[in-house]
Write an enzyme that holds these catalytic residues in place. Structure first.
Site, PDB file in Angstrom:
ATOM      1  N   LYS A  43       0.674  -1.203   0.277  1.00 59.19           N
ATOM      2  CA  LYS A  43      -0.251   0.197  -0.077  1.00 59.19           C
ATOM      3  C   LYS A  43       0.432   1.606  -0.074  1.00 59.19           C
ATOM      4  CE  LYS A  43      -0.558  -0.427   5.244  1.00 59.19           C
ATOM      5  NZ  LYS A  43      -1.051  -0.887   6.151  1.00 59.19           N
ATOM      6  N   TYR A 261      14.088  30.532  10.186  1.00 59.05           N
ATOM      7  CA  TYR A 261      13.209  30.746  10.450  1.00 59.05           C
ATOM      8  C   TYR A 261      12.800  30.669  12.065  1.00 59.05           C
ATOM      9  CZ  TYR A 261      10.882  30.216   5.945  1.00 59.05           C
ATOM     10  OH  TYR A 261      10.702  30.170   4.608  1.00 59.05           O
TER      11      TYR A 261
HETATM   12  C1  LIG Z   1      -0.514  -1.615   7.101  1.00 60.40           C
HETATM   13  C2  LIG Z   1      -1.042  -3.007   7.048  1.00 60.40           C
HETATM   14  C3  LIG Z   1      -0.304  -4.437   7.183  1.00 60.40           C
HETATM   15  C4  LIG Z   1       1.920  -3.618   7.263  1.00 60.40           C
HETATM   16  O1  LIG Z   1       1.648  -3.499   9.049  1.00 60.40           O
HETATM   17  P1  LIG Z   1       3.297  -3.249   9.070  1.00 60.40           P
HETATM   18  O2  LIG Z   1       3.953  -2.806  10.130  1.00 60.40           O
HETATM   19  O3  LIG Z   1       3.768  -2.609   7.732  1.00 60.40           O
HETATM   20  O4  LIG Z   1       4.141  -4.647   9.167  1.00 60.40           O
HETATM   21  C5  LIG Z   1      -0.468  -4.738   7.592  1.00 60.40           C
HETATM   22  N1  LIG Z   1      -1.926  -5.574   8.054  1.00 60.40           N
HETATM   23  C6  LIG Z   1      -3.158  -4.401   7.691  1.00 60.40           C
HETATM   24  C7  LIG Z   1      -4.366  -4.519   8.181  1.00 60.40           C
HETATM   25  C8  LIG Z   1      -2.617  -3.500   7.850  1.00 60.40           C
HETATM   26  O5  LIG Z   1      -3.227  -1.774   7.866  1.00 60.40           O
END
Ligand SMILES: *Cc1c(COP(=O)(O)O)cnc(C)c1O
Length: 370
Positions: A43, A261
């Site tokens: 993702k 800044y």
């Molecule tokens: C993002 C996600 C993962 C992966 O998690 P990591 O901590 O990056 O390994 C697995 N399951 C679900 C439902 C997620 O949203």
């Protein structure tokens, strides 16, 4: 997706992604997960590293099961991998039902509302789906009353072709908590009511809990990309990403002068400052103001004052003049300053640092079949 949008010679900074390291991390996770099927979470453009390059490299290493958050990401991934099993973690977006079936995407259904919409969409054919059970994250997934209602309703269940029954750990990367064990117990109880399909539970950190926490299909994300899934122990993963940003200007500074800044940093001794092309608009977090650092060769160069939108100022007093000229590079991520180090300095987690890697960086890929 964002790869190669900015050509290297026009970019202020270059992100290098090591596809071989991702594959080697995948293989380590697969060994650690024993008999479980090891999927991959890609993702958010493979956590900012470029799904178009990362997903095919993982598929070539034998990964057949992929997870993304959005249906739009699933459509992109389907174009890259025509045979992969693709699960949509955010569930069934209302009004987009046809996009799932058109592209053979498996929605992770987490409420009776979603289940009913999927049933209605499927009509007489039964299409693949997953069922997400909430075991204590209060994010997505069937709450206990909806689970009971589903388990009691044969009609609703008959038309569902359930692939995965899943849940998600809230604290798998937290040492000394019993929440994961409580979630596992809740999941087991729920599983008695929904015994079909395979189970899926573990994120990256969950894989290292081992044993019963693994389930049938594991879902690592961040560990594939090199961050430490076991913050209480040394990082077993290979580093994947480095970020090298260019120096725009170098100046001598005198005591009493202030940097950036808000004048939060006042120079206390004669020195040298380099202005470097990475800022919070590139995902170089503003919370790194006065806290982050880079390296030039082996010299640690701390950020002075605030991170600005497009630039940071680094204390390069101890760097030789011929290593520190306009156009030369500073390591902002790499072997000497890891994603986890930057996350720690910024008061966040590696996930946020990685997914923030900006669109103005040039992306270079090494390894894989390139
Ligand atoms: C993002 C996600 C993962 C992966 O998690 P990591 O901590 O990056 O390994 C697995 N399951 C679900 C439902 C997620 O949203």
């Amino acid at each position: 997706m964002t790869d190669h949008v900015v050509p290297e010679h026009l970019a202020g900074a270059v992100v290098t992604v090591d596809l071989d390291a991702i594959v080697s991390n995948y293989k380590l996770l697969r060994e650690t997960a024993n008999a479980a099927v090891t999927g991959a979470v890609v993702k958010a453009d493979a956590y900012g590293l470029g799904m178009a390059r990362v997903a095919p490299a993982l598929a070539a290493a034998g990964c057949e099961v992929f997870f993304v958050a959005h249906v739009s990401e699933g459509i992109q991934l389907r174009k890259l991998l025509s045979n992969a099993e693709i699960h949509i973690l955010n569930g069934l977006l209302s009004g987009a039902e046809a996009a799932y079936s058109d592209h053979r995407l498996i929605p992770v259904l987490g409420s009776l509302n979603e289940i009913d919409r999927w049933n209605a969409h499927c009509g007489d054919t039964s299409l693949d789906c997953d069922i997400h059970i909430d075991t204590g994250m209060l994010r997505l997934g069937l709450p206990p009353d909806e689970l009971d209602a589903l388990a009691a309703d044969v009609n609703r269940l008959q038309s569902l072709d359930i692939q995965l029954v899943m849940s998600h750990f809230a604290s798998a990367d937290v040492e000394g908590t019993d929440q994961s064990a409580r979630q596992l117990a809740a999941f087991r109880a729920a599983r008695k009511k929904l015994p079909m399909g395979r189970t899926s539970f573990a994120n990256s950190a969950g894989i290292f809990l081992g044993g019963d926490f693994l389930g049938d299909v594991v879902r690592p994300g961040i560990a594939l990309y090199g961050c430490n899934p076991t913050p209480w122990a040394a990082n077993p993963m290979r580093p994947v990403v480095s970020l090298s940003a260019r120096i725009l200007q170098v100046r001598q500074v005198a005591p009493g002068e202030s940097v950036s800044y808000g004048a939060t940093h006042v120079v206390d001794k004669p020195g040298k400052i380099a202005t470097v092309a990475a800022g919070y608009a590139d995902g170089y977090l503003r919370s790194l103001s006065g806290a982050g650092y880079g390296f030039i060769d082996a010299v640690r160069v701390p950020i002075l004052g605030r991170v600005t939108m497009d630039m940071i100022m680094l204390d390069v007093t101890d760097v030789a003049e011929d290593k520190c000229r306009p156009g030369m590079a500073v390591e902002l991520l790499g072997a000497q300053v890891t994603v986890d180090d930057v996350a720690h300095a910024a008061g966040t987690i590696g996930h946020e640092v990685m997914t923030g890697l900006g669109a103005r960086y040039h992306r270079r890929y090494i390894g894989g079949d390139t």
